[in-house]
Design a protein around this motif. Structure first.
Motif, PDB file in Angstrom:
ATOM      1  N   GLU A  27      -1.279  30.483  -8.597  1.00 51.31           N
ATOM      2  CA  GLU A  27      -2.383  30.151  -9.744  1.00 51.31           C
ATOM      3  C   GLU A  27      -1.803  30.042 -11.084  1.00 51.31           C
ATOM      4  OE1 GLU A  27      -5.577  32.768  -9.022  1.00 51.31           O
ATOM      5  OE2 GLU A  27      -6.591  31.315  -7.323  1.00 51.31           O
ATOM      6  N   ILE A  28      -2.229  29.239 -11.925  1.00 49.27           N
ATOM      7  CA  ILE A  28      -1.959  29.444 -13.354  1.00 49.27           C
ATOM      8  C   ILE A  28      -3.004  29.408 -14.138  1.00 49.27           C
ATOM      9  CG2 ILE A  28      -1.082  28.107 -15.237  1.00 49.27           C
ATOM     10  CD1 ILE A  28       0.229  25.998 -12.990  1.00 49.27           C
ATOM     11  N   VAL A  57       3.999  29.625 -14.843  1.00 47.28           N
ATOM     12  CA  VAL A  57       4.590  28.396 -14.616  1.00 47.28           C
ATOM     13  C   VAL A  57       5.827  28.148 -15.595  1.00 47.28           C
ATOM     14  CG1 VAL A  57       2.492  27.573 -16.161  1.00 47.28           C
ATOM     15  CG2 VAL A  57       3.975  25.905 -14.614  1.00 47.28           C
ATOM     16  N   LEU A  58       6.782  27.546 -15.394  1.00 44.57           N
ATOM     17  CA  LEU A  58       7.615  27.243 -16.194  1.00 44.57           C
ATOM     18  C   LEU A  58       7.744  25.515 -16.348  1.00 44.57           C
ATOM     19  CD1 LEU A  58      10.967  29.066 -14.856  1.00 44.57           C
ATOM     20  CD2 LEU A  58       9.010  29.591 -16.741  1.00 44.57           C
ATOM     21  N   LEU A  59       8.582  25.229 -17.267  1.00 41.80           N
ATOM     22  CA  LEU A  59       8.587  23.688 -17.642  1.00 41.80           C
ATOM     23  C   LEU A  59      10.136  23.363 -17.393  1.00 41.80           C
ATOM     24  CD1 LEU A  59       7.338  21.423 -20.071  1.00 41.80           C
ATOM     25  CD2 LEU A  59       9.712  21.736 -20.193  1.00 41.80           C
ATOM     26  N   PRO A  89       4.642  27.784  -9.745  1.00 46.61           N
ATOM     27  CA  PRO A  89       4.699  26.364 -10.177  1.00 46.61           C
ATOM     28  C   PRO A  89       5.885  25.894 -11.246  1.00 46.61           C
ATOM     29  CG  PRO A  89       2.564  27.345  -9.781  1.00 46.61           C
ATOM     30  CD  PRO A  89       3.538  28.449  -9.668  1.00 46.61           C
ATOM     31  N   ILE A  90       6.189  24.750 -11.110  1.00 42.83           N
ATOM     32  CA  ILE A  90       7.128  24.277 -12.417  1.00 42.83           C
ATOM     33  C   ILE A  90       6.521  22.935 -12.721  1.00 42.83           C
ATOM     34  CG2 ILE A  90       9.424  23.125 -12.556  1.00 42.83           C
ATOM     35  CD1 ILE A  90      10.585  24.975 -10.660  1.00 42.83           C
ATOM     36  N   LEU A  91       6.389  22.539 -13.983  1.00 40.76           N
ATOM     37  CA  LEU A  91       6.007  21.395 -14.490  1.00 40.76           C
ATOM     38  C   LEU A  91       7.292  20.672 -14.852  1.00 40.76           C
ATOM     39  CD1 LEU A  91       2.898  20.592 -16.988  1.00 40.76           C
ATOM     40  CD2 LEU A  91       5.361  19.858 -17.496  1.00 40.76           C
TER      41      LEU A  91
END
Length: 376
Positions: A27-28, A57-59, A89-91
């Motif tokens: 979850e973010i 989350v990382l970019l 999660p990664i964006l």
């Protein structure tokens, strides 16, 4: 069956929103700040340290990773999460902005952008289809549409032309992305500082349909006042039941102003880059650790902060290792800055949930206006 990507809005306070983005990798919590891991690393940080600051989350950066080590190699090695040891999660951004700002001899056509690498001069072509392919090979959870972003200020005509090209590319990105359960594709609103063009862009994106929507084309030289003027209306043009992401922002007061205007996600290199150049963000504004006033100061950077730099080291030590160009300086100041940013987000999430965002915001500005603690 693969869990889907979803967004649930929990509370609003004015236009400020708090909620949860659910992905198969975790979850973010929103509003969320995403540290930037340009080349599959947040510079000067271990992935577990980034997580310890509170990041969900990382970019990752499509342009840099496609050039080195290449998306194909990362795919062969098990994908970006495994490659960089970040299971959350990664964006990934689309690469469009970096092509415009970094690449050499670039040529823009309807098809896409041909350019030479800033690393070795090799020739490449980035199209909406190729951008989707690279991001699929990387295995990112949130994929961004391929777009073009003109620097501001620019003429209405130039912004309109660029925005309409980006909307055609958004439709091609959507087609190329296909059906990927558990992964999300975000559209990017363009239109510079022109309200009518922002409206046209939002309408085009809603017609295509995305899992989330970004406000692009800001923080490109227009200044905070113009940015906030655009944010007074731009997020409201996007679907309320989907996450809204402001790309490439920013300073702490930019972030607070964006959340106040309905933004859910942000990213910026500022906390990590500033850490490496001796700047620390604190409740009372920015501290320049290189200044001589700190060389005999036994106090922490920020006595209210629980990060390792503040818990275990003095300003005098941080000043010394920065001046001596020791690697630990970048490590400690980056950790501190990322910790500060995540604490800022947590403060806003709690304030929104309790319906006291306005009071929280005025305290935030009052504390910063006090300036750094007096020298000894």
């Amino acid at each position: 069956m693969t869990p889907r990507f979803s967004f649930s809005l929990h509370m609003t306070d004015g236009k400020a929103r708090s909620g949860i983005i659910s992905t198969p990798r975790g979850e973010i919590r929103t509003p969320a700040f995403m540290p930037v891991g340009t080349a599959a690393t947040v510079k000067a940080m271990m992935p577990e340290s980034v997580r310890a600051t509170g990041a969900d989350v990382l970019l990752g950066n499509t342009y840099h990773l496609m050039l080195r080590p290449t998306a194909e190699r990362i795919d062969r090695l098990g994908g970006l999460h495994k490659f960089m040891n970040w299971e959350r999660p990664i964006l990934t951004d689309s690469g469009g902005f970096q092509v415009m700002s970094l690449a050499e001899l670039r040529k823009l056509t309807e098809e896409g952008v041909s350019f030479r690498s800033h690393i070795d001069g090799s020739k490449h072509m980035l199209t909406p289809e190729r951008s989707m392919e690279i991001q699929r090979l990387l295995g990112s959870d949130i994929v961004m549409c391929f777009d073009e972003c003109p620097a501001l200020p620019a003429s209405h005509e130039r912004i309109a032309e660029s925005m309409r090209l980006s909307m055609r590319w958004a439709a091609r990105s959507r087609d190329a992305f296909g059906d990927r359960p558990g992964h999300a594709l975000f559209g990017i609103q363009q239109g510079g500082d022109e309200e009518d063009l922002r409206g046209e862009s939002a309408e085009a994106l809603r017609a295509i349909g995305f899992d989330g929507y970004a406000v692009g084309g800001l923080a490109v030289g227009e200044g905070q006042e113009v940015m906030f003027q655009v944010l007074d209306y731009a997020p409201d043009m996007l679907p309320a039941d989907k996450p809204r992401y402001l790309m490439g922002v920013g300073k702490p007061d930019d972030i607070v102003g964006a959340v106040k205007r309905g933004i859910d996600m942000m990213d910026c290199v500022l906390p990590s880059r500033s850490g490496r150049t001796g700047q620390a963000f604190t409740r009372r504004g920015v501290v320049n650790i290189k200044n001589a006033r700190h060389q005999e100061d036994p106090r922490p950077l920020d006595e209210g902060c629980s990060c390792p730099a503040c818990r275990n080291y003095s300003r005098a030590y941080l000043h010394h290792v920065f001046r001596a160009q020791e690697i630990i300086s970048s490590m400690l100041l980056t950790w501190h800055n990322l910790h500060y940013y995540q604490e800022l987000m947590q403060g806003m999430r709690e304030a929104i949930a309790e319906g006291r965002f306005a009071a929280w915001e005025s305290t935030f500005h009052a504390e910063r206006a006090r300036g750094d603690i007096d020298p000894l």
